[in-house]
Design a protein around this motif. Structure first.
Motif, PDB file in Angstrom:
ATOM      1  N   ARG A  20      -1.014  15.317 -12.141  1.00  0.00           N
ATOM      2  CA  ARG A  20       0.235  14.890 -11.515  1.00  0.00           C
ATOM      3  C   ARG A  20       1.320  14.832 -12.563  1.00  0.00           C
ATOM      4  N   ARG A  21       2.508  15.266 -12.217  1.00  0.00           N
ATOM      5  CA  ARG A  21       3.606  15.271 -13.180  1.00  0.00           C
ATOM      6  C   ARG A  21       4.103  13.859 -13.461  1.00  0.00           C
ATOM      7  N   ASP A  22       4.415  13.126 -12.376  1.00  0.00           N
ATOM      8  CA  ASP A  22       4.894  11.755 -12.540  1.00  0.00           C
ATOM      9  C   ASP A  22       4.636  11.016 -11.226  1.00  0.00           C
ATOM     10  N   ASN A  23       5.043   9.747 -11.171  1.00  0.00           N
ATOM     11  CA  ASN A  23       4.660   8.935 -10.025  1.00  0.00           C
ATOM     12  C   ASN A  23       5.485   9.216  -8.773  1.00  0.00           C
ATOM     13  N   ARG A  24       6.375  10.176  -8.848  1.00  0.00           N
ATOM     14  CA  ARG A  24       7.099  10.561  -7.640  1.00  0.00           C
ATOM     15  C   ARG A  24       6.400  11.722  -6.940  1.00  0.00           C
ATOM     16  N   GLU A  25       5.403  12.299  -7.596  1.00  0.00           N
ATOM     17  CA  GLU A  25       4.733  13.466  -7.057  1.00  0.00           C
ATOM     18  C   GLU A  25       3.296  13.168  -6.658  1.00  0.00           C
ATOM     19  N   THR A  26       2.751  14.074  -5.862  1.00  0.00           N
ATOM     20  CA  THR A  26       1.371  13.937  -5.445  1.00  0.00           C
ATOM     21  C   THR A  26       0.429  14.464  -6.524  1.00  0.00           C
TER      22      THR A  26
ATOM     23  N   SER B  71       0.785  22.926 -15.946  1.00  0.00           N
ATOM     24  CA  SER B  71       1.613  22.721 -17.126  1.00  0.00           C
ATOM     25  C   SER B  71       2.675  21.653 -16.881  1.00  0.00           C
ATOM     26  N   GLY B  72       2.773  20.727 -17.834  1.00  0.00           N
ATOM     27  CA  GLY B  72       3.768  19.673 -17.716  1.00  0.00           C
ATOM     28  C   GLY B  72       3.301  18.429 -17.007  1.00  0.00           C
ATOM     29  N   HIS B  73       2.064  18.469 -16.482  1.00  0.00           N
ATOM     30  CA  HIS B  73       1.535  17.288 -15.791  1.00  0.00           C
ATOM     31  C   HIS B  73       0.919  16.337 -16.811  1.00  0.00           C
ATOM     32  N   ALA B  74       1.510  15.135 -16.890  1.00  0.00           N
ATOM     33  CA  ALA B  74       1.079  14.180 -17.902  1.00  0.00           C
ATOM     34  C   ALA B  74      -0.197  13.434 -17.501  1.00  0.00           C
ATOM     35  N   THR B  75      -0.389  13.239 -16.212  1.00  0.00           N
ATOM     36  CA  THR B  75      -1.527  12.450 -15.757  1.00  0.00           C
ATOM     37  C   THR B  75      -2.637  13.371 -15.277  1.00  0.00           C
ATOM     38  N   LEU B  76      -3.852  13.098 -15.736  1.00  0.00           N
ATOM     39  CA  LEU B  76      -5.005  13.908 -15.366  1.00  0.00           C
ATOM     40  C   LEU B  76      -6.120  12.979 -14.888  1.00  0.00           C
ATOM     41  N   TYR B  77      -6.778  13.376 -13.813  1.00  0.00           N
ATOM     42  CA  TYR B  77      -7.824  12.559 -13.185  1.00  0.00           C
ATOM     43  C   TYR B  77      -9.117  13.374 -13.081  1.00  0.00           C
TER      44      TYR B  77
ATOM     45  N   PRO C  66       0.803  -1.220   0.000  1.00  0.00           N
ATOM     46  CA  PRO C  66       0.000   0.000   0.000  1.00  0.00           C
ATOM     47  C   PRO C  66       0.839   1.275   0.000  1.00  0.00           C
ATOM     48  N   GLU C  67       0.255   2.294  -0.606  1.00  0.00           N
ATOM     49  CA  GLU C  67       0.805   3.643  -0.513  1.00  0.00           C
ATOM     50  C   GLU C  67      -0.301   4.501   0.083  1.00  0.00           C
ATOM     51  N   LEU C  68      -0.080   5.044   1.274  1.00  0.00           N
ATOM     52  CA  LEU C  68      -1.131   5.745   1.998  1.00  0.00           C
ATOM     53  C   LEU C  68      -0.847   7.229   2.090  1.00  0.00           C
ATOM     54  N   PHE C  69      -1.955   7.992   2.070  1.00  0.00           N
ATOM     55  CA  PHE C  69      -1.890   9.443   2.114  1.00  0.00           C
ATOM     56  C   PHE C  69      -2.964   9.975   3.064  1.00  0.00           C
ATOM     57  N   TRP C  70      -2.720  11.160   3.576  1.00  0.00           N
ATOM     58  CA  TRP C  70      -3.757  11.960   4.219  1.00  0.00           C
ATOM     59  C   TRP C  70      -3.883  13.266   3.428  1.00  0.00           C
ATOM     60  N   TYR C  71      -5.130  13.548   3.014  1.00  0.00           N
ATOM     61  CA  TYR C  71      -5.444  14.810   2.354  1.00  0.00           C
ATOM     62  C   TYR C  71      -6.312  15.627   3.302  1.00  0.00           C
TER      63      TYR C  71
ATOM     64  N   GLY D 160      -3.160   4.597  -2.458  1.00  0.00           N
ATOM     65  CA  GLY D 160      -2.682   4.576  -3.832  1.00  0.00           C
ATOM     66  C   GLY D 160      -2.697   3.173  -4.383  1.00  0.00           C
ATOM     67  N   SER D 161      -2.906   3.079  -5.692  1.00  0.00           N
ATOM     68  CA  SER D 161      -3.075   1.766  -6.311  1.00  0.00           C
ATOM     69  C   SER D 161      -1.777   1.012  -6.488  1.00  0.00           C
ATOM     70  N   GLY D 162      -0.657   1.708  -6.391  1.00  0.00           N
ATOM     71  CA  GLY D 162       0.604   1.016  -6.567  1.00  0.00           C
ATOM     72  C   GLY D 162       1.056   0.931  -8.010  1.00  0.00           C
ATOM     73  N   THR D 163       0.186   1.308  -8.932  1.00  0.00           N
ATOM     74  CA  THR D 163       0.612   1.351 -10.330  1.00  0.00           C
ATOM     75  C   THR D 163       1.286   2.690 -10.587  1.00  0.00           C
TER      76      THR D 163
END
Lengths: 110, 113
Positions: free
Chosen positions: B95-101, B27-33, A31-36, A90-93
């Motif tokens: 989100r820009r990439d998977n290292r960011e929130t 700008s520059g964020h590849a992933t959109l939800y 798991p990847e966990l967050f608090w918002y 987080g889904s982990g993907t």
């Protein structure tokens, strides 16, 4: 399936008291966990994430894989902490889909 | 500081009408939800884009909802026809990439009468 449970919809404490917002999750992977947090009239924003293992605004959260929990804690609540808090998984993907809990409204009384 | 923009902020429509929401990510964020948040509940993912491609639309009611991100930048979410149960807050995040929130927009609050 992913699931996040926040058992308390409302939590009230007095200023200076300790506060703990509970979060339990269900997930078969790592798991990847967050608090918002969402303050009044503001957008949803990240408070902290478990991989950072940091304290933000005095809040900490520890991932307990045995109990599948990620409770948010603060030793001395402040009035400005009053807000809606969401725990998210987080889904982990690599695309980072988030599954949110239902949220807990924290009210800190003076 | 760059932010996710959404419009309109509020929308009132009658059932069976069409409605559209717009999102401009950072700008520059590849992933959109796109998320939907029903009153009293947490946000639920409707659709997710990586650049211009849909990577997850498993929770999107495809009989009435559609989403596009033609140039891999801004995105539109459409509902046609709207139903009473679609009344909710619609949130966009990027989100820009998977290292960011993920960074969230202010949301569009939809009321279907």
């Amino acid at each position: 399936a992913q699931r996040v449970t926040q058992p308390e919809k409302l939590l009230s404490v007095f200023k200076g008291a300790p506060v703990e917002l509970k979060c339990n999750y269900s997930y078969s992977g790592s798991p990847e966990l967050f608090w918002y947090v969402q303050y009044s009239r503001q957008r949803l924003q990240l408070l902290l994430r478990h991989i950072s293992r940091e304290s933000i605004k005095g809040f900490t959260a520890d991932l307990n894989k045995g109990e599948t929990s990620f409770h948010l804690k603060k030793p001395f609540a402040q009035e400005e902490d009053s807000a809606m808090y969401y725990c998210a998984l987080g889904s982990g993907t690599s695309y980072g889909k988030l599954t949110f809990g239902q949220g807990t409204i924290l009210t800190v009384h003076p | 500081e760059a932010e996710v923009a959404q419009s309109p902020r509020y929308k009132i429509t009658e059932k069976s009408q069409a409605v559209a929401f717009w999102c401009d990510p950072i700008s520059g964020h590849a992933t959109l939800y796109w998320y939907r948040q029903i009153l009293g509940q947490g946000p639920e993912l409707l659709v997710q884009f990586q650049d211009e491609s849909v990577v997850d639309d498993s929770q999107l009611p495809k009989d009435r909802f559609s989403a596009e991100r033609l140039k891999g930048v801004d995105s539109t979410l459409k509902i046609q026809p709207a139903e009473l149960g679609d009344s909710a807050m619609y949130l966009c995040a990027s989100r820009r990439d998977n290292r960011e929130t993920q960074y969230f927009g202010p949301g569009t609050r939809l009321l279907v009468l």
